[in-house]
Design an enzyme around this catalytic site. Structure first.
Site, PDB file in Angstrom:
ATOM      1  N   ASN A   8      -7.689  42.236  15.283  1.00 44.46           N
ATOM      2  CA  ASN A   8      -6.836  41.109  14.907  1.00 44.46           C
ATOM      3  C   ASN A   8      -6.418  40.429  16.199  1.00 44.46           C
ATOM      4  O   ASN A   8      -5.507  40.886  16.892  1.00 44.46           O
ATOM      5  CB  ASN A   8      -5.621  41.604  14.123  1.00 44.46           C
ATOM      6  CG  ASN A   8      -4.798  40.466  13.532  1.00 44.46           C
ATOM      7  OD1 ASN A   8      -4.955  39.315  13.931  1.00 44.46           O
ATOM      8  ND2 ASN A   8      -3.920  40.784  12.608  1.00 44.46           N
ATOM      9  N   ARG A  65     -10.039  39.679  11.499  1.00 44.96           N
ATOM     10  CA  ARG A  65      -9.184  38.839  10.667  1.00 44.96           C
ATOM     11  C   ARG A  65      -9.315  37.388  11.125  1.00 44.96           C
ATOM     12  O   ARG A  65      -9.102  37.064  12.289  1.00 44.96           O
ATOM     13  CB  ARG A  65      -7.722  39.262  10.782  1.00 44.96           C
ATOM     14  CG  ARG A  65      -6.802  38.397   9.932  1.00 44.96           C
ATOM     15  CD  ARG A  65      -5.356  38.555  10.333  1.00 44.96           C
ATOM     16  NE  ARG A  65      -4.475  37.708   9.540  1.00 44.96           N
ATOM     17  CZ  ARG A  65      -3.378  37.116  10.003  1.00 44.96           C
ATOM     18  NH1 ARG A  65      -3.034  37.272  11.270  1.00 44.96           N
ATOM     19  NH2 ARG A  65      -2.638  36.373   9.214  1.00 44.96           N
ATOM     20  N   HIS A 154      -2.370  35.405   3.543  1.00 39.67           N
ATOM     21  CA  HIS A 154      -2.040  36.822   3.283  1.00 39.67           C
ATOM     22  C   HIS A 154      -2.967  37.417   2.226  1.00 39.67           C
ATOM     23  O   HIS A 154      -2.600  38.358   1.526  1.00 39.67           O
ATOM     24  CB  HIS A 154      -0.577  36.980   2.815  1.00 39.67           C
ATOM     25  CG  HIS A 154       0.440  36.604   3.834  1.00 39.67           C
ATOM     26  ND1 HIS A 154       1.628  35.988   3.492  1.00 39.67           N
ATOM     27  CD2 HIS A 154       0.459  36.763   5.182  1.00 39.67           C
ATOM     28  CE1 HIS A 154       2.338  35.768   4.583  1.00 39.67           C
ATOM     29  NE2 HIS A 154       1.651  36.227   5.628  1.00 39.67           N
ATOM     30  N   LEU A 183       6.673  39.972   1.780  1.00 38.80           N
ATOM     31  CA  LEU A 183       7.864  39.467   2.464  1.00 38.80           C
ATOM     32  C   LEU A 183       7.940  40.045   3.867  1.00 38.80           C
ATOM     33  O   LEU A 183       8.096  41.255   4.055  1.00 38.80           O
ATOM     34  CB  LEU A 183       9.122  39.845   1.677  1.00 38.80           C
ATOM     35  CG  LEU A 183       9.136  39.472   0.189  1.00 38.80           C
ATOM     36  CD1 LEU A 183      10.444  39.923  -0.457  1.00 38.80           C
ATOM     37  CD2 LEU A 183       8.916  37.977   0.000  1.00 38.80           C
ATOM     38  N   ASN A 185       8.143  38.250   8.300  1.00 39.78           N
ATOM     39  CA  ASN A 185       8.491  37.031   9.028  1.00 39.78           C
ATOM     40  C   ASN A 185       7.745  35.840   8.430  1.00 39.78           C
ATOM     41  O   ASN A 185       8.271  34.735   8.352  1.00 39.78           O
ATOM     42  CB  ASN A 185       8.156  37.184  10.508  1.00 39.78           C
ATOM     43  CG  ASN A 185       8.815  36.115  11.349  1.00 39.78           C
ATOM     44  OD1 ASN A 185      10.015  35.881  11.244  1.00 39.78           O
ATOM     45  ND2 ASN A 185       8.033  35.453  12.191  1.00 39.78           N
ATOM     46  N   ARG A 215       9.725  29.428   9.450  1.00 44.04           N
ATOM     47  CA  ARG A 215       9.117  28.344   8.676  1.00 44.04           C
ATOM     48  C   ARG A 215       9.991  27.998   7.476  1.00 44.04           C
ATOM     49  O   ARG A 215      10.582  28.863   6.844  1.00 44.04           O
ATOM     50  CB  ARG A 215       7.712  28.729   8.214  1.00 44.04           C
ATOM     51  CG  ARG A 215       6.672  28.635   9.305  1.00 44.04           C
ATOM     52  CD  ARG A 215       5.336  29.185   8.860  1.00 44.04           C
ATOM     53  NE  ARG A 215       5.181  30.571   9.275  1.00 44.04           N
ATOM     54  CZ  ARG A 215       4.149  31.329   8.940  1.00 44.04           C
ATOM     55  NH1 ARG A 215       3.193  30.857   8.184  1.00 44.04           N
ATOM     56  NH2 ARG A 215       4.075  32.572   9.367  1.00 44.04           N
ATOM     57  N   GLU A 355      -3.313  45.937   5.470  1.00 46.57           N
ATOM     58  CA  GLU A 355      -4.242  44.823   5.663  1.00 46.57           C
ATOM     59  C   GLU A 355      -5.462  45.233   6.483  1.00 46.57           C
ATOM     60  O   GLU A 355      -6.579  44.806   6.190  1.00 46.57           O
ATOM     61  CB  GLU A 355      -3.505  43.655   6.322  1.00 46.57           C
ATOM     62  CG  GLU A 355      -2.433  43.044   5.420  1.00 46.57           C
ATOM     63  CD  GLU A 355      -1.661  41.933   6.100  1.00 46.57           C
ATOM     64  OE1 GLU A 355      -2.177  40.800   6.138  1.00 46.57           O
ATOM     65  OE2 GLU A 355      -0.557  42.203   6.584  1.00 46.57           O
TER      66      GLU A 355
END
Length: 369
Positions: A8, A65, A154, A183, A185, A215, A355
């Protein structure tokens, strides 16, 4: 058994995990790449360091990713020169993320030329959203020309968590409807029908939807025009505010939900209002996805905040008992996998996301391993 390395790549970091099937053999993070005193001078040096430290023999694939796959990439893809060029063309849709992924891909191809490199796209899981949920009511020719649609993000998390929820309920994935709440950052909600995404809160970019650390989530689009015309702010200034100085940071001065919750518990008015806005937005999306799915078997919390904040789980689900949704206080405090009372029409779950494991699985599928 097959080994897969998952990378990643960030602009100045490289997170990695080495899997043998589902077992993690090694993991780590190379930080401050290219910075004074950092762990490596560039991504090439970072990957060479991993190659020196890890046993990478017998790799079936390297999974990367990649945040944005646009309309072209709707599944994980083995990378060649044409795929690299296409990912580069998508940089305007993900200017912060796709360039870093490209760097990781190119370096890995150079240093591991005999190992297949697989791009695993955050957006791919949401390619199943039907047109009525993916398109906006704007000029259709403009929309077609520029690829303007809801892509969602996501995806690896929502895919993994929805499957794990079906397993937890001992139901076939194809017969399980789940609302997944990722949920952290960054935050997003997804409606999953039978293992397929049918609605998600993020859009063309990761900006809209739920309130996040920095954001804004959903806003009235006219706010942008108003600030430009009336306040004299440039588009760059407005974008900077909405992506980096909004969300919990904009409301409270803190983007870490743990700090915000401490202030909320102490009665701080700014933190209290921010907490209420945050939870209400989640509840609004949950209600809308109940309507989209018609029948919901489970609502699942995941991500750093979803997995650890008992207060947010309880507050978000409060008042939904008439819809068959409830949280058992004792189970919630204990961080049980199922936090709803026995016999609830809708099961409320807490499922840790994995992930990187999902990326490894996708890489194996792409190369037939």
């Amino acid at each position: 058994m097959t080994r897969v390395l998952v990378l990643n790549s960030g602009s100045s970091s490289l997170r990695y995990r080495l899997f043998e099937d589902a077992e993690v053999l090694a993991k780590g993070l190379v930080q401050r790449i290219g910075e004074p005193g950092g762990d490596a001078t560039d991504h090439g040096a970072a990957l060479r360091r991993l190659m020196d430290e890890l046993d990478l023999s017998g790799l079936a694939a390297v999974g990367h990713r990649v945040v944005h796959g646009g309309e072209r990439f709707t599944a994980s893809t083995v990378v060649d020169d044409e795929v690299l060029a296409a990912i580069e063309e998508l940089i305007p849709l993900a200017p912060l993320h796709n360039p870093a992924a490209l760097t990781g891909l190119r370096v890995a191809r150079d240093l591991l030329p005999d190992v297949p490199q697989v791009a695993v796209f955050d957006t791919a899981f949401h390619a199943t959203i039907p047109p009525e949920g993916a398109l906006w009511a704007i000029d259709r020719e403009v929309s077609r020309k520029w690829g303007l649609r809801r892509y969602g993000f996501h995806g690896t998390s929502h895919a993994y968590v929805s499957r794990e929820t079906a397993r937890l309920l001992d139901r076939p994935v194809a017969d399980t409807n789940v609302i997944t709440l990722h949920l952290g950052n960054g935050a997003s909600a997804t409606a999953v029908r039978g293992g397929r995404s049918v609605a998600t809160s993020m859009g063309l970019t990761p900006l809209p939807g739920l309130v996040m650390g920095t954001r804004s989530g959903d806003i009235d689009p006219s706010l942008i025009f108003h600030l430009h015309r009336v306040a004299g702010q440039s588009l760059d200034e407005i974008e900077e505010m909405l992506t980096r100085r909004s969300g919990m940071l904009g409301l409270t001065g803190d983007n870490d939900m743990r700090t915000v919750q401490e202030r909320w518990a102490a009665g701080d008015p700014d933190a209290t209002l921010a907490f209420e806005i945050y939870c209400r937005r989640i509840r609004e999306y949950t209600g809308s996805y109940l309507a989209v799915l018609g029948r919901v078997d489970a609502i699942t919390f995941t991500g750093g905040v979803g997995e650890n904040s008992r207060e947010i789980r309880a507050t978000t689900m409060a008042g939904l008992e008439a819809l068959g949704i409830a949280v058992d206080p004792d189970r919630n405090r204990a961080n049980d996998a199922i936090i709803s009372p026995d016999g609830s029409p809708v099961t409320v779950c807490v499922v840790p996301t994995e992930e990187e494991l999902e990326i490894a699985s996708e890489a194996r599928k792409a190369v037939g391993a």
